[in-house]
Design a protein around this motif. Structure first.
Motif, PDB file in Angstrom:
ATOM      1  N   ALA A 175      95.179  35.050 -19.234  1.00  0.00           N
ATOM      2  CA  ALA A 175      95.019  34.947 -20.298  1.00  0.00           C
ATOM      3  C   ALA A 175      95.313  33.789 -21.219  1.00  0.00           C
ATOM      4  CB  ALA A 175      94.899  36.349 -21.114  1.00  0.00           C
ATOM      5  N   TRP A 176      94.697  33.042 -22.509  1.00  0.00           N
ATOM      6  CA  TRP A 176      95.083  32.464 -22.762  1.00  0.00           C
ATOM      7  C   TRP A 176      95.294  32.714 -24.170  1.00  0.00           C
ATOM      8  CZ3 TRP A 176      97.548  28.041 -21.889  1.00  0.00           C
ATOM      9  CH2 TRP A 176      97.186  27.209 -20.158  1.00  0.00           C
ATOM     10  N   PHE A 177      96.331  32.848 -25.403  1.00  0.00           N
ATOM     11  CA  PHE A 177      95.792  32.845 -26.513  1.00  0.00           C
ATOM     12  C   PHE A 177      96.446  31.750 -26.836  1.00  0.00           C
ATOM     13  CE2 PHE A 177      95.847  37.884 -26.546  1.00  0.00           C
ATOM     14  CZ  PHE A 177      96.299  38.324 -25.283  1.00  0.00           C
TER      15      PHE A 177
ATOM     16  N   ALA B 235      91.021  33.160 -24.346  1.00  0.00           N
ATOM     17  CA  ALA B 235      89.936  33.727 -23.011  1.00  0.00           C
ATOM     18  C   ALA B 235      90.393  34.612 -22.509  1.00  0.00           C
ATOM     19  CB  ALA B 235      89.473  32.860 -22.148  1.00  0.00           C
ATOM     20  N   SER B 236      90.381  35.144 -20.699  1.00  0.00           N
ATOM     21  CA  SER B 236      91.091  36.467 -19.828  1.00  0.00           C
ATOM     22  C   SER B 236      89.762  35.875 -18.780  1.00  0.00           C
ATOM     23  CB  SER B 236      91.631  37.277 -20.202  1.00  0.00           C
ATOM     24  OG  SER B 236      90.204  38.175 -20.514  1.00  0.00           O
ATOM     25  N   ILE B 237      91.045  35.855 -17.799  1.00  0.00           N
ATOM     26  CA  ILE B 237      90.054  36.037 -16.632  1.00  0.00           C
ATOM     27  C   ILE B 237      91.039  36.924 -15.878  1.00  0.00           C
ATOM     28  CG2 ILE B 237      91.448  33.736 -15.586  1.00  0.00           C
ATOM     29  CD1 ILE B 237      89.449  32.903 -13.515  1.00  0.00           C
ATOM     30  N   SER B 238      90.340  38.055 -14.446  1.00  0.00           N
ATOM     31  CA  SER B 238      91.128  38.855 -13.494  1.00  0.00           C
ATOM     32  C   SER B 238      91.404  38.324 -12.647  1.00  0.00           C
ATOM     33  CB  SER B 238      89.726  40.106 -13.207  1.00  0.00           C
ATOM     34  OG  SER B 238      88.947  38.898 -12.461  1.00  0.00           O
ATOM     35  N   TRP B 239      92.154  38.926 -11.670  1.00  0.00           N
ATOM     36  CA  TRP B 239      93.257  38.283 -10.854  1.00  0.00           C
ATOM     37  C   TRP B 239      91.931  37.534  -9.823  1.00  0.00           C
ATOM     38  CZ3 TRP B 239      92.245  38.817  -4.928  1.00  0.00           C
ATOM     39  CH2 TRP B 239      91.730  40.109  -4.811  1.00  0.00           C
ATOM     40  N   ASN B 240      90.832  37.987  -9.805  1.00  0.00           N
ATOM     41  CA  ASN B 240      89.643  37.581  -8.457  1.00  0.00           C
ATOM     42  C   ASN B 240      88.903  35.948  -9.150  1.00  0.00           C
ATOM     43  OD1 ASN B 240      87.779  39.093  -9.350  1.00  0.00           O
ATOM     44  ND2 ASN B 240      87.807  40.587  -7.690  1.00  0.00           N
ATOM     45  N   GLY B 241      89.186  36.521 -10.488  1.00  0.00           N
ATOM     46  CA  GLY B 241      87.918  35.448 -11.128  1.00  0.00           C
ATOM     47  C   GLY B 241      86.703  36.192 -11.285  1.00  0.00           C
ATOM     48  N   ASP B 242      86.457  37.579 -10.610  1.00  0.00           N
ATOM     49  CA  ASP B 242      85.450  37.885 -11.046  1.00  0.00           C
ATOM     50  C   ASP B 242      84.601  38.420 -12.116  1.00  0.00           C
ATOM     51  OD1 ASP B 242      84.907  39.883  -8.057  1.00  0.00           O
ATOM     52  OD2 ASP B 242      84.457  37.731  -8.484  1.00  0.00           O
ATOM     53  N   GLU B 243      85.940  38.646 -13.595  1.00  0.00           N
ATOM     54  CA  GLU B 243      85.194  38.865 -14.655  1.00  0.00           C
ATOM     55  C   GLU B 243      86.039  37.818 -15.229  1.00  0.00           C
ATOM     56  OE1 GLU B 243      86.372  43.542 -14.245  1.00  0.00           O
ATOM     57  OE2 GLU B 243      86.418  42.629 -16.192  1.00  0.00           O
TER      58      GLU B 243
ATOM     59  N   GLY C  71      98.771  39.975 -17.138  1.00  0.00           N
ATOM     60  CA  GLY C  71      98.680  41.540 -17.603  1.00  0.00           C
ATOM     61  C   GLY C  71      97.640  42.016 -15.931  1.00  0.00           C
ATOM     62  N   ALA C  72      98.141  43.371 -16.352  1.00  0.00           N
ATOM     63  CA  ALA C  72      96.740  43.858 -15.289  1.00  0.00           C
ATOM     64  C   ALA C  72      95.488  44.155 -15.708  1.00  0.00           C
ATOM     65  CB  ALA C  72      97.521  46.059 -15.595  1.00  0.00           C
ATOM     66  N   TYR C  73      95.078  43.590 -16.357  1.00  0.00           N
ATOM     67  CA  TYR C  73      93.563  43.211 -16.763  1.00  0.00           C
ATOM     68  C   TYR C  73      93.492  42.431 -17.875  1.00  0.00           C
ATOM     69  CZ  TYR C  73      94.234  48.834 -14.944  1.00  0.00           C
ATOM     70  OH  TYR C  73      94.310  49.266 -14.165  1.00  0.00           O
ATOM     71  N   ALA C  74      92.128  41.895 -17.427  1.00  0.00           N
ATOM     72  CA  ALA C  74      91.202  40.892 -18.194  1.00  0.00           C
ATOM     73  C   ALA C  74      91.386  41.561 -19.732  1.00  0.00           C
ATOM     74  CB  ALA C  74      90.750  40.293 -17.417  1.00  0.00           C
ATOM     75  N   MET C  75      92.086  41.632 -20.961  1.00  0.00           N
ATOM     76  CA  MET C  75      91.801  41.905 -21.574  1.00  0.00           C
ATOM     77  C   MET C  75      92.260  41.212 -22.534  1.00  0.00           C
ATOM     78  SD  MET C  75      91.191  45.656 -20.569  1.00  0.00           S
ATOM     79  CE  MET C  75      92.013  46.757 -22.172  1.00  0.00           C
ATOM     80  N   SER C  76      92.482  41.863 -24.160  1.00  0.00           N
ATOM     81  CA  SER C  76      91.702  40.911 -25.239  1.00  0.00           C
ATOM     82  C   SER C  76      92.867  41.076 -26.091  1.00  0.00           C
ATOM     83  CB  SER C  76      90.744  40.831 -25.512  1.00  0.00           C
ATOM     84  OG  SER C  76      90.057  41.860 -26.889  1.00  0.00           O
ATOM     85  N   LYS C  77      93.488  42.362 -26.217  1.00  0.00           N
ATOM     86  CA  LYS C  77      95.428  42.472 -27.158  1.00  0.00           C
ATOM     87  C   LYS C  77      96.534  41.595 -26.369  1.00  0.00           C
ATOM     88  CE  LYS C  77      92.866  45.817 -29.174  1.00  0.00           C
ATOM     89  NZ  LYS C  77      92.337  45.172 -30.208  1.00  0.00           N
ATOM     90  N   PRO C  78      97.133  41.106 -27.298  1.00  0.00           N
ATOM     91  CA  PRO C  78      98.464  40.671 -26.812  1.00  0.00           C
ATOM     92  C   PRO C  78      99.631  41.541 -26.197  1.00  0.00           C
ATOM     93  CG  PRO C  78      98.067  39.610 -28.804  1.00  0.00           C
ATOM     94  CD  PRO C  78      97.232  40.530 -28.303  1.00  0.00           C
TER      95      PRO C  78
END
Length: 122
Positions: free
Chosen positions: A35-37, A49-57, A99-106
């Motif tokens: 992610a970018w913060f 913005a955030s992105i999953s490991w494979n770019g799907d999310e 991190g583990a998931y494409a989330m929005s909290k630091p």
């Protein structure tokens, strides 16, 4: 352990574009969501913005939608943020995180870079 190093920040004019990069190292770096913060003094770190490991999310903040594009190249272990139509309110230090998931909290991210300054001058 994952190390993250941001680059590509700088001083630009309103309406200009910038592309930030975040180089990662560590043998498991490609398996993390990223992610970018951004953060300005005396304010909390803000999700961009955030992105999953494979770019799907892929997820964007409201301020980033339509102007910024997050992408990653797992072969190069690099995360990108293409920023177009920059505004003075985009001025901040930009951080990448893993991190583990494409989330929005630091607090949901484990690894952080040291940041790169983006300044948009009017």
């Amino acid at each position: 352990q994952v190390q993250l190093v941001e680059s590509g920040g700088g001083l630009v004019q309103v309406g200009d574009s910038l592309r930030l990069s975040c180089a990662s190292s560590g043998r498991t770096a490609s398996g993390y969501a990223m992610a970018w913060f951004r953060q300005v003094p005396q304010q909390e770190r803000e999700f961009v913005a955030s992105i999953s490991w494979n770019g799907d999310e892929i997820w964007y903040s409201d301020s980033a939608k339509g102007r910024f594009t997050i992408s990653r190249d797992n072969t190069e272990k690099t995360l990108y943020l293409q920023m177009n139509s920059l505004r003075p309110e985009d001025t901040a230090v930009y951080y990448c995180a893993a991190g583990a998931y494409a989330m929005s909290k630091p607090e949901q991210y484990v690894y952080w870079g040291h940041g790169t300054q983006v300044t948009v001058s009017s």
